[in-house]
Structures are given as structure tokens and as C-alpha cells.
Design a protein around this motif. Structure first.
Motif, PDB file in Angstrom:
ATOM      1  N   THR A  98       0.845  -1.191   0.000  1.00 27.73           N
ATOM      2  CA  THR A  98       0.000   0.000   0.000  1.00 27.73           C
ATOM      3  C   THR A  98       0.877   1.236   0.000  1.00 27.73           C
ATOM      4  O   THR A  98       2.057   1.196   0.361  1.00 27.73           O
ATOM      5  N   VAL A  99       0.295   2.344  -0.411  1.00 27.46           N
ATOM      6  CA  VAL A  99       0.953   3.643  -0.338  1.00 27.46           C
ATOM      7  C   VAL A  99      -0.067   4.650   0.176  1.00 27.46           C
ATOM      8  O   VAL A  99      -1.222   4.652  -0.251  1.00 27.46           O
ATOM      9  N   ASP A 100       0.353   5.485   1.145  1.00 23.21           N
ATOM     10  CA  ASP A 100      -0.576   6.477   1.674  1.00 23.21           C
ATOM     11  C   ASP A 100      -0.375   7.819   0.980  1.00 23.21           C
ATOM     12  O   ASP A 100       0.446   7.954   0.065  1.00 23.21           O
ATOM     13  N   GLU A 101      -1.126   8.827   1.429  1.00 23.96           N
ATOM     14  CA  GLU A 101      -1.106  10.114   0.743  1.00 23.96           C
ATOM     15  C   GLU A 101       0.221  10.849   0.889  1.00 23.96           C
ATOM     16  O   GLU A 101       0.496  11.799   0.158  1.00 23.96           O
ATOM     17  N   THR A 102       1.074  10.418   1.815  1.00 20.93           N
ATOM     18  CA  THR A 102       2.390  11.043   1.975  1.00 20.93           C
ATOM     19  C   THR A 102       3.465  10.345   1.151  1.00 20.93           C
ATOM     20  O   THR A 102       4.613  10.781   1.139  1.00 20.93           O
ATOM     21  N   GLY A 103       3.112   9.246   0.478  1.00 18.05           N
ATOM     22  CA  GLY A 103       4.078   8.499  -0.312  1.00 18.05           C
ATOM     23  C   GLY A 103       4.742   7.369   0.426  1.00 18.05           C
ATOM     24  O   GLY A 103       5.649   6.728  -0.110  1.00 18.05           O
ATOM     25  N   ARG A 104       4.306   7.079   1.648  1.00 17.92           N
ATOM     26  CA  ARG A 104       4.908   5.991   2.406  1.00 17.92           C
ATOM     27  C   ARG A 104       4.395   4.653   1.890  1.00 17.92           C
ATOM     28  O   ARG A 104       3.190   4.434   1.769  1.00 17.92           O
ATOM     29  N   VAL A 105       5.329   3.751   1.599  1.00 14.29           N
ATOM     30  CA  VAL A 105       5.008   2.428   1.066  1.00 14.29           C
ATOM     31  C   VAL A 105       5.152   1.407   2.184  1.00 14.29           C
ATOM     32  O   VAL A 105       6.149   1.395   2.908  1.00 14.29           O
ATOM     33  N   LEU A 126       7.162  13.002  -6.983  1.00 18.05           N
ATOM     34  CA  LEU A 126       5.913  13.400  -7.629  1.00 18.05           C
ATOM     35  C   LEU A 126       5.141  14.404  -6.779  1.00 18.05           C
ATOM     36  O   LEU A 126       4.514  15.331  -7.303  1.00 18.05           O
ATOM     37  N   LEU A 127       5.182  14.231  -5.466  1.00 21.58           N
ATOM     38  CA  LEU A 127       4.472  15.154  -4.582  1.00 21.58           C
ATOM     39  C   LEU A 127       5.036  16.571  -4.652  1.00 21.58           C
ATOM     40  O   LEU A 127       4.337  17.537  -4.344  1.00 21.58           O
ATOM     41  N   THR A 128       6.293  16.713  -5.051  1.00 23.86           N
ATOM     42  CA  THR A 128       6.866  18.054  -5.190  1.00 23.86           C
ATOM     43  C   THR A 128       6.297  18.787  -6.393  1.00 23.86           C
ATOM     44  O   THR A 128       6.519  19.992  -6.540  1.00 23.86           O
ATOM     45  N   HIS A 129       5.582  18.061  -7.259  1.00 26.51           N
ATOM     46  CA  HIS A 129       5.032  18.680  -8.459  1.00 26.51           C
ATOM     47  C   HIS A 129       3.559  19.038  -8.304  1.00 26.51           C
ATOM     48  O   HIS A 129       2.893  19.354  -9.281  1.00 26.51           O
ATOM     49  N   GLY A 130       3.033  18.966  -7.076  1.00 28.96           N
ATOM     50  CA  GLY A 130       1.681  19.444  -6.844  1.00 28.96           C
ATOM     51  C   GLY A 130       0.766  18.386  -6.272  1.00 28.96           C
ATOM     52  O   GLY A 130       0.976  17.189  -6.473  1.00 28.96           O
ATOM     53  N   PRO A 131      -0.282  18.789  -5.570  1.00 30.53           N
ATOM     54  CA  PRO A 131      -1.188  17.841  -4.914  1.00 30.53           C
ATOM     55  C   PRO A 131      -1.996  17.001  -5.887  1.00 30.53           C
ATOM     56  O   PRO A 131      -2.562  15.983  -5.502  1.00 30.53           O
ATOM     57  N   ALA A 132      -2.082  17.406  -7.160  1.00 24.74           N
ATOM     58  CA  ALA A 132      -2.845  16.602  -8.123  1.00 24.74           C
ATOM     59  C   ALA A 132      -2.176  15.261  -8.388  1.00 24.74           C
ATOM     60  O   ALA A 132      -2.814  14.329  -8.872  1.00 24.74           O
ATOM     61  N   LEU A 133      -0.873  15.162  -8.079  1.00 32.11           N
ATOM     62  CA  LEU A 133      -0.141  13.928  -8.324  1.00 32.11           C
ATOM     63  C   LEU A 133      -0.072  13.092  -7.055  1.00 32.11           C
ATOM     64  O   LEU A 133       0.995  12.708  -6.593  1.00 32.11           O
ATOM     65  N   LEU A 134      -1.213  12.820  -6.468  1.00 31.90           N
ATOM     66  CA  LEU A 134      -1.247  12.025  -5.250  1.00 31.90           C
ATOM     67  C   LEU A 134      -0.833  10.589  -5.539  1.00 31.90           C
ATOM     68  O   LEU A 134      -1.144  10.042  -6.600  1.00 31.90           O
ATOM     69  N   ILE A 167      11.635   3.640 -10.943  1.00 32.70           N
ATOM     70  CA  ILE A 167      11.515   5.099 -10.900  1.00 32.70           C
ATOM     71  C   ILE A 167      11.028   5.643 -12.235  1.00 32.70           C
ATOM     72  O   ILE A 167      10.118   6.485 -12.296  1.00 32.70           O
ATOM     73  N   GLU A 168      11.602   5.173 -13.327  1.00 31.00           N
ATOM     74  CA  GLU A 168      11.169   5.642 -14.645  1.00 31.00           C
ATOM     75  C   GLU A 168       9.695   5.323 -14.889  1.00 31.00           C
ATOM     76  O   GLU A 168       8.946   6.144 -15.430  1.00 31.00           O
ATOM     77  N   ALA A 169       9.274   4.130 -14.508  1.00 31.61           N
ATOM     78  CA  ALA A 169       7.898   3.717 -14.776  1.00 31.61           C
ATOM     79  C   ALA A 169       6.902   4.624 -14.058  1.00 31.61           C
ATOM     80  O   ALA A 169       5.889   5.040 -14.641  1.00 31.61           O
ATOM     81  N   LEU A 170       7.169   4.941 -12.799  1.00 32.80           N
ATOM     82  CA  LEU A 170       6.243   5.806 -12.068  1.00 32.80           C
ATOM     83  C   LEU A 170       6.205   7.214 -12.649  1.00 32.80           C
ATOM     84  O   LEU A 170       5.135   7.818 -12.785  1.00 32.80           O
ATOM     85  N   LEU A 171       7.359   7.753 -13.003  1.00 29.76           N
ATOM     86  CA  LEU A 171       7.370   9.097 -13.584  1.00 29.76           C
ATOM     87  C   LEU A 171       6.661   9.116 -14.933  1.00 29.76           C
ATOM     88  O   LEU A 171       5.962  10.080 -15.270  1.00 29.76           O
ATOM     89  N   GLN A 172       6.810   8.046 -15.708  1.00 28.93           N
ATOM     90  CA  GLN A 172       6.082   7.965 -16.972  1.00 28.93           C
ATOM     91  C   GLN A 172       4.579   7.869 -16.738  1.00 28.93           C
ATOM     92  O   GLN A 172       3.786   8.471 -17.463  1.00 28.93           O
ATOM     93  N   ALA A 173       4.178   7.109 -15.724  1.00 24.66           N
ATOM     94  CA  ALA A 173       2.754   6.940 -15.450  1.00 24.66           C
ATOM     95  C   ALA A 173       2.082   8.270 -15.132  1.00 24.66           C
ATOM     96  O   ALA A 173       0.925   8.497 -15.493  1.00 24.66           O
ATOM     97  N   TYR A 174       2.816   9.151 -14.468  1.00 23.47           N
ATOM     98  CA  TYR A 174       2.268  10.464 -14.120  1.00 23.47           C
ATOM     99  C   TYR A 174       2.625  11.530 -15.151  1.00 23.47           C
ATOM    100  O   TYR A 174       2.341  12.703 -14.955  1.00 23.47           O
ATOM    101  N   GLN A 175       3.262  11.116 -16.234  1.00 22.89           N
ATOM    102  CA  GLN A 175       3.637  12.012 -17.326  1.00 22.89           C
ATOM    103  C   GLN A 175       4.476  13.190 -16.833  1.00 22.89           C
ATOM    104  O   GLN A 175       4.309  14.328 -17.271  1.00 22.89           O
ATOM    105  N   VAL A 176       5.379  12.896 -15.928  1.00 21.96           N
ATOM    106  CA  VAL A 176       6.309  13.902 -15.411  1.00 21.96           C
ATOM    107  C   VAL A 176       7.618  13.791 -16.190  1.00 21.96           C
ATOM    108  O   VAL A 176       8.214  12.716 -16.251  1.00 21.96           O
ATOM    109  N   PRO A 177       8.077  14.862 -16.810  1.00 22.38           N
ATOM    110  CA  PRO A 177       9.315  14.785 -17.603  1.00 22.38           C
ATOM    111  C   PRO A 177      10.528  14.520 -16.719  1.00 22.38           C
ATOM    112  O   PRO A 177      10.556  14.901 -15.542  1.00 22.38           O
ATOM    113  N   TYR A 178      11.516  13.866 -17.297  1.00 21.32           N
ATOM    114  CA  TYR A 178      12.730  13.554 -16.549  1.00 21.32           C
ATOM    115  C   TYR A 178      13.898  13.438 -17.505  1.00 21.32           C
ATOM    116  O   TYR A 178      13.731  13.313 -18.723  1.00 21.32           O
ATOM    117  N   THR A 179      15.090  13.483 -16.941  1.00 24.89           N
ATOM    118  CA  THR A 179      16.328  13.282 -17.689  1.00 24.89           C
ATOM    119  C   THR A 179      17.041  12.059 -17.125  1.00 24.89           C
ATOM    120  O   THR A 179      16.753  11.627 -15.996  1.00 24.89           O
TER     121      THR A 179
END
Length: 410
Positions: A98-105, A126-134, A167-179
Motif C-alpha cells: 500500500t501507499v498512503d497520501e504522503t508516499g509511504r510504502v 511526484l508530490l513536489t510537483h503538486g497535490p494533483a499527483l497524489l 523510478i522511470e515507470a512511475l514518472l512515466q505513469a504520471y507524465q512527469v518529464p525527466y532526464t
């Protein structure tokens, strides 16, 4: 930007003590939620060191590392029951988390602490990019070509591959750009949070998915920050990574690399237990191998200086497509590693590794042990495909296992 600091890992990341998962019941997440990208599928390559092993664990020292066409495959799909699931051949049953709203797994057992740490780090980013990315739960399915069919490891960097893939998979799922550099930083932080150490050159190579020159950073500031409450975004600032340099390198068109697997994992405990003729003597030293006079054994200071010079020479040779310089640099680095490890309690060169290197050099290839030594792989850098095939044939005849992998160039 997330308000407040990111709490210390030790106070937020809780795992069950059982080696088998307990079913996780209940969730705060809606089962009707769907991300904009319903499924993510990616593959990340393994790695092999060409030069610079051991020296690169020291800050500001370098290595040349190759991405290899042995892949870890990861797919990520939204959970339909509000609970995350991990499907892997390392567990007979899916593992619930499980993961809670703070990102704890929570919920993954100890053998999968690295995956849990990577998920947590990704959610916090992801949470640093706004509350919409819960944070939302997912089904992660992982399959790996980095191990043999019997399950034995080739030594191709499976920990780095799984870190980068999660890490890449989660960032892709939320469509957050990365390098690639961001993925590297998040993966390093994920591994450090659970006490892993090293040069992290394998993570750099896997993140960039190509042949690289890698210079290690001084981790002092990052290590200090990770023992306190901190904001993840702050840790990505270059000031926490002094000396870090990752540069893609070219690969000459006609050159080819052959890889020999010794069928023995690089395990200190296993090597020290060997006590048969032609393997290890009772002192733990290798019999029937190269011997150096005491004056030829390299001190750490001399080894670091020699290795850096040889890595620089190999980089220059690759940039210039100069075979003679590449052969000389790689061979010299192999010799430096042998001289540095001579008379140490754990052998670096096993009989199988020595045989692989000797056979390749007989074919006019440049050859050395790759990685930690004591098992795993030897490499042969060849000026053309015909020599590479001759090397593989001789290895096969000698009972070694040529691996069917090649370099990956982005």
C-alpha cells in the motif's frame, strides 16, 4: 513544492519482518481512478565495467562502463482493487503493498526493500510537483534477463536495473518529464536510504542506456543530509553531487565486445571455502596464477593514479577509434587491478577468469576481468567481428560460457 521537510527514511519506511507477505486489507484510494496512461512497459539494460573498477568507488575517480543488451523488463498498470501488487519470479505469489497520501510504502517483505525504497522516492518526487499527483497503487510486473535460466546472477547490475526501472515507470505513469541524470539521482538516493553503497556507476550506465565515462562524486554532503529531515528537491541540487560527471562515449563501428561468464557468482564466502588444488590454498590465495614481486604490488595511492590514467587513455582511444591505444589502456588497467589485489585475502582472479583472459589475448583481443572479480565475467575487446567469434569459440571449447549480449548504444 511540498511544504515541510521529507522525514527521515528510518521513521517512515516500515516493512514486515516476515519473509512472506501478509495480505493487505483496505485502502483509502478509489477503485475507479485511472491515470491518463493505462499501462507502462519498459526495459532497462544491464552493465559491464570496461575499466576503472575499484578506483571509481573513490570520489573524483572514473570508469568506463558499457550498457549490455541483457534487459530487466517492467510493466506497470493501475491497480483495480486499491492495493498495489508486485509480480516477480522471485516470489511464488504476488506481493501486496500500500501507499498512503504522503508516499509511504508498506507491506513489501525485506527482500524487496529496494523496490519499496524506489517507489517511495518516486512518490515523494511526484508530490513536489503538486497535490494533483497524489500517490496511487499499481501492479508492477518484473522479469529479468540479467540472471541465468538457473537463477544464477551474471553480475550485470540487477540492483541498478530494478531501481531505474521502478523510478522511470512511475514518472512515466504520471507524465512527469525527466532526464537520465534525474533518474540516476533518484535511484542513488533510493539505494542510500537503505544503506547501500558503492560508486553507483552501474546506475549511471543503466540510466543513460549507453557506453559512458563516469566520474564518481563526493557523497559527504548527501550522506549528511540523508541522516536528517530534508526536502527531496533540495538534494537534487548539484551542490550535493560535487565531482559527478557522466558523459556518453562513442563506439567504433567495427569493434565488438565478447563476454565470458565463468558460471560462478562473485561471492567472497564461496571463494574462501574453495580449497582444492589449482584453486585456493589454505591462506585464501590463488594458486597457479600470476605472481608479482612485492615492489610491483600497487598501493592504493599508486593504483588510483594508474587507473585514472588508463581510464583517460581508454576514453581518448574510443573518441579517436584508435584500436592500439584502446588495447594498451584496457590491458594495462587489467594488470593494475591484478597488482592491486595481489596478496589480499580474497582472490581477484580465479582460474576460470584467468583462462578466459588468456584465451582472448591469444586471439589478439584486449581482455580483462570485469567488475569485482572472484567470479562473474571477463570481457574481450575485439577490433573486428571475426576475432570476437574466434574468442567465443575458444571460450566455448574450454568450457566457459560466452554470453549472447552486445553493447547498447543510445
Amino acid at each position: 513544492m511540498q511544504t515541510g521537510s521529507w522525514p527521515n527514511f528510518k521513521t517512515t519506511f516500515l516493512l514486515t519482518n516476515s519473509s512472506l507477505p501478509n495480505p493487505v486489507k483496505g485502502s483509502n484510494f478509489s477503485t475507479t481512478w485511472r491515470p491518463s496512461m493505462p499501462k507502462i512497459a519498459l526495459q532497462v539494460p544491464g552493465k559491464l565495467y570496461l575499466a576503472g573498477e575499484y578506483a571509481v568507488t573513490h570520489p573524483y575517480h572514473s570508469a568506463v562502463i558499457a550498457a549490455i543488451s541483457a534487459y530487466l523488463h517492467l510493466s506497470l498498470t493501475p491497480s483495480t482493487d486499491g492495493i498495489g501488487h508486485l509480480v516477480t519470479n522471485q516470489s511464488l505469489l504476488p506481493l501486496d503493498w500500500t501507499v498512503d497520501e504522503t508516499g509511504r510504502v508498506q507491506g513489501l517483505p525485506d527482500p524487496f526493500v529496494l523496490i519499496a525504497s524506489c517507489l517511495e522516492t518516486s512518490y515523494h518526487y511526484l508530490l513536489t510537483h503538486g497535490p494533483a499527483l497524489l500517490p496511487r497503487p499499481y501492479v508492477l510486473t518484473i522479469q529479468s534477463d540479467l540472471d541465468s535460466p538457473s537463477g544464477a546472477k551474471y553480475g550485470l547490475g540487477s540492483s541498478a536495473a530494478v531501481s531505474v526501472a521502478c523510478i522511470e515507470a512511475l514518472l512515466q505513469a504520471y507524465q512527469v518529464p525527466y532526464t537520465p541524470r534525474l533518474i540516476y539521482q533518484l535511484a542513488v538516493i533510493s539505494q542510500k536510504r537503505i544503506g547501500l553503497s558503492g560508486s553507483f556507476g552501474d546506475i549511471a550506465c543503466t540510466s543513460f542506456r549507453t557506453l559512458i565515462a563516469y566520474q564518481n562524486f563526493d557523497p559527504t554532503l548527501l550522506n549528511q543530509a540523508l541522516t536528517t529531515s530534508y526536502q527531496l528537491e533540495d538534494l537534487l541540487d548539484p551542490s550535493y553531487w560535487p565531482g559527478l560527471d557522466i558523459q556518453p562515449l562513442p563506439w567504433p563501428t567495427d569493434w565488438e565486445m565478447a563476454i565470458a561468464w565463468t558460471k560462478s557468482p562473485s561471492s567472497t564466502d564461496d571463494l574462501l571455502q574453495l580449497n582444492t588444488a589449482g584453486h585456493l590454498n589454505t591462506a585464501g590465495h590463488l594458486n597457479n596464477t600470476d605472481h608479482f614481486e612485492q615492489r610491483q604490488v600497487l598501493t592504493t595511492e599508486d593504483f588510483l593514479q594508474a587507473s585514472q590514467s588508463q581510464v583517460n587513455a581508454l576514453q581518448t582511444a574510443l573518441n579517436q577509434s584508435n584500436w592500439d591505444k584502446a588495447q594498451a589502456a584496457l590491458t594495462a588497467n587489467g594488470t593494475s587491478l591484478l597488482r592491486y589485489h595481489h596478496n589480499r585475502p580474497v582472490p581477484y582472479q580465479t582460474p576460470a577468469l584467468k583462462q578466459a583472459v588468456t584465451l582472448a589475448q591469444y586471439c589478439q583481443a584486449a581482455s580483462k576481468i570485469s567488475g569485482a572479480g572472484g567470479g562473474d565475467c571477463a570481457i574481450a575487446l575485439c577490433p573486428n567481428p571475426s576475432i570476437a567469434q574466434e574468442v567465443r569459440t575458444r571460450w566455448q571449447t574450454a568450457g566457459l560460457s560466452p554470453l549472447p549480449f552486445s553493447l547498447v548504444m543510445s
